[in-house]
Design a protein around this motif. Structure first.
Motif, PDB file in Angstrom:
ATOM      1  N   ALA A 234      -1.767  -3.058   0.066  1.00  0.00           N
ATOM      2  CA  ALA A 234      -0.925  -4.189  -0.322  1.00  0.00           C
ATOM      3  C   ALA A 234       0.356  -3.707  -1.003  1.00  0.00           C
ATOM      4  O   ALA A 234       1.445  -4.246  -0.759  1.00  0.00           O
ATOM      5  CB  ALA A 234      -1.704  -5.117  -1.248  1.00  0.00           C
ATOM      6  N   ILE A 235       0.229  -2.695  -1.851  1.00  0.00           N
ATOM      7  CA  ILE A 235       1.412  -2.140  -2.523  1.00  0.00           C
ATOM      8  C   ILE A 235       2.362  -1.526  -1.503  1.00  0.00           C
ATOM      9  O   ILE A 235       3.582  -1.736  -1.559  1.00  0.00           O
ATOM     10  CB  ILE A 235       0.981  -1.091  -3.567  1.00  0.00           C
ATOM     11  N   GLU A 236       1.803  -0.771  -0.546  1.00  0.00           N
ATOM     12  CA  GLU A 236       2.639  -0.146   0.484  1.00  0.00           C
ATOM     13  C   GLU A 236       3.348  -1.200   1.331  1.00  0.00           C
ATOM     14  O   GLU A 236       4.527  -1.059   1.665  1.00  0.00           O
ATOM     15  CB  GLU A 236       1.781   0.750   1.373  1.00  0.00           C
ATOM     16  N   ASN A 240       7.407  -1.750   1.776  1.00  0.00           N
ATOM     17  CA  ASN A 240       8.039  -1.704   3.098  1.00  0.00           C
ATOM     18  C   ASN A 240       8.788  -2.988   3.428  1.00  0.00           C
ATOM     19  O   ASN A 240       9.727  -2.978   4.232  1.00  0.00           O
ATOM     20  CB  ASN A 240       6.988  -1.436   4.172  1.00  0.00           C
ATOM     21  N   ASN A 241       8.378  -4.103   2.817  1.00  0.00           N
ATOM     22  CA  ASN A 241       9.018  -5.394   3.106  1.00  0.00           C
ATOM     23  C   ASN A 241      10.222  -5.676   2.219  1.00  0.00           C
ATOM     24  O   ASN A 241      10.880  -6.702   2.380  1.00  0.00           O
ATOM     25  CB  ASN A 241       7.999  -6.529   2.953  1.00  0.00           C
TER      26      ASN A 241
END
Length: 242
Positions: A234-236, A240-241
């Motif tokens: 979720a953190i990644e 990325n978003n």
């Protein structure tokens, strides 16, 4: 003279045959990248088989002074279990680039019987400025998958690890971080289990050697590891978003 010539003619074939003994089941690979005068070195193992493999590895950086012929060696070692058809970063280190030394980087991988099965050796000449970058080839687009390591001494701790790893495989967690199970000794005869995902300790507990306790804690730790993997994903995704 004919004997000497025959020996020299045979040498290339012998060397090629010796090299073919390695990297058939577990492939060792040394990756290098120039980072502004520093050389980032990464040791990678690829399990090419359809079965999990227990391994021991050694990543060595040997510097040889061209003026004095003196050598120094920096060694990193470890153990782990590679899932079938998985690839994992075993170890990383950094050294100075563009120095008047010959650098030899060597990754050796052994199986559970201490037999050498994977080998990669790279040599950097003195005063090297640029390196050809080598990309990591993966099975699923992620550099590191499915590596579980342990540092255990007692039979109950190994029993916990065996149950945990069985559940880890059953639910196919195959996370993007190394899971480490360490055994720490406390006061008296007590022993503490420490669980890490990557470099973060996510849980620790004092081990009770009974079967019921081991199964209960094994199931609980599997859930914690899964939750940590989901949190990291979720953190990644959020990064990325952005």
């Amino acid at each position: 003279m004919r004997v000497i010539i025959s020996i020299f003619l045979l040498l290339p074939g012998l060397i090629k045959a010796q090299q073919s003994l390695y990297n058939q089941e577990i492939k060792a690979e040394v990756l290098m990248k120039d980072k502004g005068g520093f050389l980032n070195i990464t040791g990678v193992a690829s399990n090419l088989t359809n079965a999990e493999q227990g391994i021991r590895y050694e990543l060595a950086v040997i510097k040889k002074d061209t003026a004095t012929n003196n050598s120094s060696k920096n060694n990193q070692t470890g153990r782990g279990v590679l899932n079938a058809k998985s690839q994992a970063i075993l170890s990383t280190t950094t050294v100075n680039l563009n120095i008047p030394d010959i650098l030899t980087i060597m990754l050796l991988i052994y199986d559970d019987d201490d037999k050498l099965i994977g080998k990669d050796v790279q040599r950097i000449e003195p005063n090297t400025f640029q390196l050809e970058e080598k990309k990591v080839n993966t099975y699923d687009g992620i550099e590191i998958r499915g590596l579980v390591t342990r540092n255990l001494r007692t039979a109950p701790a190994r029993k916990f690890y065996d149950y945990f790893y069985k559940q880890y495989k059953k639910y196919q967690l195959n996370g993007a971080k190394v899971v480490t199970i360490n055994e720490k000794f406390g006061q008296g005869r007590s022993t503490r289990i420490e669980v890490l995902v990557g470099t973060e300790v996510i849980y620790q507990f004092f081990l009770n050697p009974t079967d019921d306790f081991i199964k209960e804690m094994g199931d609980y730790v599997v859930r914690l590891v899964y939750q940590q993997f989901e949190k990291l994903k979720a953190i990644e995704a959020a990064i990325n978003n952005q």
